[in-house]
Scaffold this motif. Structure first.
Motif, short mmCIF file in Angstrom:
data_model
loop_
_atom_site.label_atom_id
_atom_site.label_comp_id
_atom_site.label_asym_id
_atom_site.label_seq_id
_atom_site.Cartn_x
_atom_site.Cartn_y
_atom_site.Cartn_z
N ASN B 100 0.83 -1.20 0.00
CA ASN B 100 0.00 0.00 0.00
C ASN B 100 0.86 1.25 0.00
O ASN B 100 0.65 2.18 0.75
CB ASN B 100 -1.00 -0.02 1.17
N LEU B 101 1.84 1.25 -0.90
CA LEU B 101 2.68 2.42 -1.08
C LEU B 101 1.87 3.53 -1.74
O LEU B 101 0.87 3.25 -2.39
CB LEU B 101 3.87 2.04 -1.98
N ASP B 102 2.33 4.76 -1.57
CA ASP B 102 1.67 5.87 -2.26
C ASP B 102 2.27 5.98 -3.65
O ASP B 102 3.33 6.56 -3.84
CB ASP B 102 1.85 7.17 -1.47
N LEU B 105 3.63 9.26 -5.18
CA LEU B 105 4.81 9.94 -4.67
C LEU B 105 6.06 9.21 -5.15
O LEU B 105 6.01 8.07 -5.58
CB LEU B 105 4.81 9.96 -3.14
N ILE B 112 9.76 9.33 3.53
CA ILE B 112 9.73 10.54 4.36
C ILE B 112 8.32 10.76 4.92
O ILE B 112 8.14 10.97 6.12
CB ILE B 112 10.19 11.76 3.54
N VAL B 113 7.34 10.68 4.03
CA VAL B 113 5.95 10.88 4.46
C VAL B 113 5.60 9.88 5.56
O VAL B 113 4.97 10.22 6.56
CB VAL B 113 5.00 10.71 3.26
N TYR B 114 6.05 8.65 5.39
CA TYR B 114 5.68 7.63 6.38
C TYR B 114 6.38 7.88 7.72
O TYR B 114 5.79 7.67 8.78
CB TYR B 114 5.99 6.23 5.86
N ARG B 116 6.99 10.62 9.02
CA ARG B 116 6.29 11.69 9.74
C ARG B 116 5.19 11.14 10.63
O ARG B 116 4.89 11.70 11.67
CB ARG B 116 5.70 12.70 8.75
N TYR B 117 4.56 10.03 10.20
CA TYR B 117 3.47 9.46 11.00
C TYR B 117 3.95 9.01 12.38
O TYR B 117 3.13 8.80 13.27
CB TYR B 117 2.83 8.28 10.27
N PHE B 118 5.25 8.81 12.51
CA PHE B 118 5.79 8.39 13.79
C PHE B 118 6.29 9.58 14.60
O PHE B 118 6.92 9.42 15.64
CB PHE B 118 6.93 7.38 13.57
N GLY B 119 6.03 10.77 14.06
CA GLY B 119 6.47 11.97 14.76
C GLY B 119 7.95 12.23 14.61
O GLY B 119 8.54 12.99 15.39
N ARG B 122 11.26 16.14 10.13
CA ARG B 122 11.49 16.02 8.69
C ARG B 122 12.93 15.73 8.32
O ARG B 122 13.21 14.88 7.49
CB ARG B 122 11.03 17.30 7.97
N ARG B 128 17.26 9.38 7.30
CA ARG B 128 17.00 7.95 7.45
C ARG B 128 16.51 7.34 6.13
O ARG B 128 16.84 6.21 5.79
CB ARG B 128 15.95 7.78 8.55
N ARG B 161 10.25 1.10 4.22
CA ARG B 161 9.29 1.98 4.88
C ARG B 161 8.97 1.49 6.29
O ARG B 161 8.85 2.28 7.22
CB ARG B 161 8.00 2.04 4.04
N LEU B 163 10.90 0.11 8.21
CA LEU B 163 12.05 0.27 9.10
C LEU B 163 12.29 1.74 9.47
O LEU B 163 13.21 2.05 10.22
CB LEU B 163 13.31 -0.29 8.43
#
Ligand SMILES: Nc1ncnc2c1ncn2[C@@H]1O[C@H](COP(=O)(O)OP(=O)(O)OP(=O)(O)O)[C@@H](O)[C@H]1O
Ligand SMILES: [Mg+2]
Lengths: 286, 320
Positions: B100-102, B105, B112-114, B116-119, B122, B128, B161, B163
């Motif tokens: 279920n990749l975007d 993008l 990077i977007v993913y 961010r979901y872990f806080g 940027r 990473r 993603r 990781l």
């Protein structure tokens, strides 16, 4: 990468303490991360958003202000102080319709894409973010896009002199966004509940959006319609948002609904859609 | 559960990162997971091996705190998924069965977007992401849209993603299903490296070779129940013989041949297309088969695998 990967258990805190600490930010800001992702995705069609956001009001205001209005020799509507220009009358309704157009864009296919076609919501769902934050984040991003569209509208309205009050012109975009949400949040709830797309959105567009747009006193006062058609306006976010915008621009004529009544309807529709929509998201993702 | 974790770090290290007892999930009448017990230790590579519909994904979703259990107890990282979902998900890496990749993008932006979901801030996400692209051998694809990747590359990106948050446990639901053999080997190689670094892996698969390659210990699941548990070698030792002789006599003659040969092997299985004779020494059995004047169209002696264990336990093949 993980030459520095944390071992499962560190000397100091346990994996449990690490988890407790790691979730603090997502619990607080999760919805904003979702919004950030959505806004980043919107950049892919950012050109369309900007050109549409400026081009559409430009065309309407030019077409109506220079063209249509010139043919009307008697005023269509009145404000608190008598008859008003046609452009003043239609501008708030057009702005609200623009916000609703954004809702129609963002709360239909994009929602099914998230659940089904690209499964993006499932990816978000596996992260610390929770289903209600996913729903909230989507709404934040859409409000962002609506905000851009209605503010662009507002600027052009002032430039075209399409308002009776500059202060009113500053507030009208806020009402238009509320109108957009009054239409958009129930739509979001509906879209989130769709398992299989079989043309429902075309139906929404043709048999809900278009009639609401045409029979909501957008181009002429609702009262000029036969009484049996007027209820369409009463349930239409376009009409309620337009009437508030008009009241802000040139004041209400005698006999109009009070502003708070319109606002109450809009808030009730948005809130109802929101409560149901969030619940649908949670059900579907858990 | 919480009090188990109070103690010295030395004691903590042996506490399981995942512990399930009588874990159950039902959908209406259907029992997807029917009361399983399992424990995964830190640093361990743990597998769920089972056929389609065995309940592997359902189990993974409950562990991943995205699906509520119907009954039983479950503790992940010492926490209850019912009350601490976001906490658990913060420290897990999840590779779902379906990508279920975007796809709109770029490869790098997906990471990077993913993150961010872990806080994760940027700048740290970006740093990473670059490390992970190197690890996943996708650095040269960083600026490419995901749509343009091959199936194997997408899978590697999904692992990268997962990781991004340096997870305590990496959960992989059928990591190589649908990939060609070469792409599978590339992927296994990456997973080996993670294993060497001490990452805890939980893998589901219906490929016995994958389970043998990746898992220190595994459970065989069928119809939502655990049929057996152990290391691949233990399971083979317990439930099968050292070698297997595979004979084909043609589909109409297989069943009769099995009757004729019954005394030659410890156990015989008749499949639609072949007969399997379980024995310590396959060649010796083959010689005896020939000496009886039976002449198979093809014969093959091989070592026992988890496939044989599964067949023994359920009477069915893992892959139809
Ligand atoms: N959301 C759901 N609603 C209803 N039934 C479900 C749901 N998810 C799974 N099931 C059922 O639960 C059972 C176990 O499914 P699950 O996906 O866990 O199996 P699996 O071992 O992962 O299989 P596969 O190898 O096909 O991925 C199946 O019978 C499936 O149809
Ligand atoms: Mg599955």
């Amino acid at each position: 990468m993980s030459t520095e990967q944390a071992p499962a258990t560190t000397g100091e805190g346990s994996v449990r303490d690490e988890a407790l600490a790691a979730a603090v930010r997502p619990r607080r800001f999760g919805a904003w991360y979702v919004a950030e992702h959505r806004l980043r995705s919107m950049r892919a069609y950012g050109g369309t958003i900007v050109i549409g956001g400026i081009g559409q009001p430009l065309l309407y205001l030019l077409g109506i202000g220079l063209g249509l209005a010139a043919f009307l020799d008697q005023p269509v509507a009145s404000g608190a102080h008598g008859p008003v220009s046609y452009l003043w009358f239609v501008a708030p309704a057009l702005m609200a319709s623009a916000a609703i157009g954004v809702a129609l864009d963002e709360f239909t296919y994009a929602v099914l894409e998230g659940f089904k076609w690209r499964r993006l919501f499932w990816a978000m769902n596996a992260s610390p973010v929770s289903p209600d934050q996913i729903a909230t984040g989507l709404v934040i991003a859409v409000v962002g896009r609506m905000g851009f569209v209605v503010v662009a509208y507002g600027v052009l309205v002032v430039l075209f002199g399409a308002t009776g009050s500059v202060l009113g012109a500053l507030l009208t975009p806020v009402v238009a966004v509320l109108g957009g949400l009054a239409f958009g949040l129930p739509l979001l709830a509906y879209s989130a509940s769709i398992k299989e797309e079989t043309g429902q959105f075309a139906v929404v567009q043709r048999f809900i959006f278009t009639p609401l747009f045409l029979f909501s006193g957008t181009f002429y006062p609702l009262a000029t319609l036969p009484i049996w058609l007027q209820p369409i306006g009463w349930v239409s976010p376009v009409w309620h948002a337009a009437e508030v915008g008009r009241a802000l621009s040139y004041g209400s004529p005698p006999g109009a609904w009070p502003m708070w009544a319109h606002l109450l309807v809009l808030v009730a529709m948005a809130a109802g859609g929101w409560v149901v929509g969030r619940r649908v998201f949670v059900r579907r993702l858990r | 559960m919480a009090d188990v974790w109070v103690g010295s770090p030395r004691v903590l290290a042996v506490n399981p990162v995942i512990e399930a007892r009588a874990l159950t999930k039902t959908y209406g009448e259907l029992v997807a997971v029917g009361g399983i017990d399992l424990q995964v230790a830190p640093g361990e590579s743990f597998g769920l091996l089972g056929p389609n519909g065995a309940g592997k994904s359902t189990t993974m979703r409950m562990i991943g705190a995205v699906s509520q259990r119907t009954s039983g107890t479950l503790s992940v990282l010492g926490l209850d998924p019912d009350t601490h979902g976001p906490e658990i998900r913060s420290r897990l890496g999840v590779v779902p069965q379906e990508d279920n990749l975007d796809t709109e993008l770029t490869v790098r932006d997906n990471l990077i977007v993913y993150g961010r979901y872990f806080g994760i801030p940027r700048a740290a996400c970006a740093r990473r992401a670059d490390e992970l692209l190197d690890f996943a051998e996708l650095a040269d694809k960083a600026k490419v849209k995901v749509d343009a990747l091959s199936g194997g590359m997408k899978r590697r990106l999904t692992i990268a993603r997962a990781l991004i948050n340096e997870p305590a446990v990496l959960m992989l639901d059928e990591p190589t299903t649908g990939l060609d053999p070469q792409a599978r080997h590339v992927l296994w190689d990456r997973l080996f490296r993670l294993k060497e670094r001490g990452t805890t892996l939980v893998v589901t698969t219906h490929y016995m070779d994958e389970a043998e390659q990746l898992c220190d210990r595994l459970v065989v699941v069928d119809h939502g129940r655990i049929m057996a548990e152990g290391s691949p070698a233990e399971l083979i030792r317990t439930y099968s013989t050292r070698e297997v002789l595979e004979l084909r006599f043609g589909s109409s003659r297989n069943a009769q041949a099995a009757v004729d040969l019954a005394d030659l092997a410890e156990r015989i299985e008749v499949l639609p297309d072949r007969v399997l004779l379980y024995a310590e020494d396959g060649e010796a059995v083959l010689a005896q088969v020939r000496s009886r004047g039976l002449d198979p169209t093809t014969s093959l002696v091989r070592r026992s695998s988890l496939e044989d264990v599964f067949l023994r336990l359920t009477g069915r093949s893992l892959i139809e």
